[in-house]
Write an enzyme that holds these catalytic residues in place. Structure first.
Site, PDB file in Angstrom:
ATOM      1  N   SER A   1       0.813  -1.218   0.000  1.00 34.52           N
ATOM      2  CA  SER A   1       0.000   0.000   0.000  1.00 34.52           C
ATOM      3  C   SER A   1       0.844   1.264   0.000  1.00 34.52           C
ATOM      4  O   SER A   1       0.470   2.272  -0.607  1.00 34.52           O
ATOM      5  CB  SER A   1      -0.947   0.001   1.205  1.00 34.52           C
ATOM      6  OG  SER A   1      -1.880  -1.053   1.116  1.00 34.52           O
TER       7      SER A   1
ATOM      8  N   HIS B   1       0.538   4.614   4.613  1.00 29.90           N
ATOM      9  CA  HIS B   1      -0.231   5.274   3.556  1.00 29.90           C
ATOM     10  C   HIS B   1       0.193   6.734   3.389  1.00 29.90           C
ATOM     11  O   HIS B   1       0.469   7.196   2.273  1.00 29.90           O
ATOM     12  CB  HIS B   1      -1.719   5.207   3.883  1.00 29.90           C
ATOM     13  CG  HIS B   1      -2.310   3.857   3.685  1.00 29.90           C
ATOM     14  ND1 HIS B   1      -3.681   3.651   3.623  1.00 29.90           N
ATOM     15  CD2 HIS B   1      -1.749   2.640   3.533  1.00 29.90           C
ATOM     16  CE1 HIS B   1      -3.921   2.364   3.432  1.00 29.90           C
ATOM     17  NE2 HIS B   1      -2.764   1.737   3.395  1.00 29.90           N
TER      18      HIS B   1
END
Length: 261
Positions: free
Chosen positions: A128, A179
């Site tokens: 991610s 993230h």
């Protein structure tokens, strides 16, 4: 930029070898670790997961290896799907070497931040951070390099990134730092990565030789004055709107998957 028109896996590999190889690594590692449950797969997982304590003990490779490990089939599939959707345009624009730097560099930067901020017991895996790194590069284009991205693609990126960042804080089991700093590192590195690149073109000369087009050239594919004109939604996007929406939902589902062990 995000609608795939390749007719076969072979053609996709010829056009975007780095994206294809990364996806292949994701699938292969999932296959031997989760599907076959081999002893060597368990060994790879145990020595590949990003665990802050062991990084502090000198196992620095754990800053890299979590990028290619996943928590199950769906996590792997949707990470790979996101790369297939958002990676090809950047690979063509940046070139193989710079794309590898972008993908791995943004994820490693996020993992370094995680190491210094989270506790020694903190463990994580997944790509991610790299996917958000690609988002960061695209967002930089939207604001500062409009010559490299068309308006429709800018709108798609805007919607996806806004919702993805919101979900980062709304879903549990998410590596928030992974993230955010994946995204920030992509945005920060973008000026260097994008220096001297040309806009994405599906008809570039690196397509397979058997497919030639009369209008093929190396020039920009975008009208420089397009931002000052009123434009209708491109027919290709309008006809594929359902699939685009499905793709966006799938990507958002991916970004909501747990990547903290």
């Amino acid at each position: 930029m995000f609608i795939r028109t390749e007719r076969s896996i072979r053609e996709f590999f010829e056009l975007y070898p780095v994206v294809t190889i990364i996806v292949g690594i994701n699938i292969f590692l999932w296959f031997i670790i989760d599907f076959l449950n081999l002893q060597i797969g368990t060994y790879i997982r145990d020595y590949g997961v990003g665990i802050n304590y062991w990084i502090g003990e000198g196992e620095w490779w754990r800053l890299f290896t979590p990028i290619f490990l996943h928590a199950g089939a769906m996590h792997m599939l949707f990470n790979s799907f996101s790369l297939v959707l958002f990676g090809p345009a950047l690979e063509q624009m940046l070139g193989k070497f710079k794309f590898i730097l972008a993908y791995i560099g943004t994820a490693v930067t996020a993992n370094i931040v995680i190491y210094f901020i989270e506790s020694p017991a903190y463990a994580h895996l997944g790509a991610s951070g790299a996917i958000f790194g690609l988002f960061g590069i695209y967002v930089y284009m939207v604001f500062f390099r409009k010559d490299l991205i068309d308006q429709s693609s800018s709108q798609i990126i805007g919607v996806i990134v806004a919702i993805a960042l919101a979900m980062t804080f709304l879903r549990s089991g998410i590596s928030i730092l992974g993230h955010l700093f994946g995204f920030f590192s992509g945005f920060t590195y973008a000026p260097l990565l994008l220096a001297g690149v040309k806009s994405y073109s599906p008809w570039s000369r690196n397509r397979p030789r058997k497919r030639k087009y009369a209008d093929d050239d190396d020039g920009p594919q975008f009208d420089p004055d397009r931002w000052n004109k009123k434009r209708k939604m491109p027919e290709a996007i309008r006809k594929n709107m359902l699939w685009i929406i499905v793709g966006i939902i799938a990507v958002l589902w991916l970004l909501g998957q747990a990547n903290i062990l």
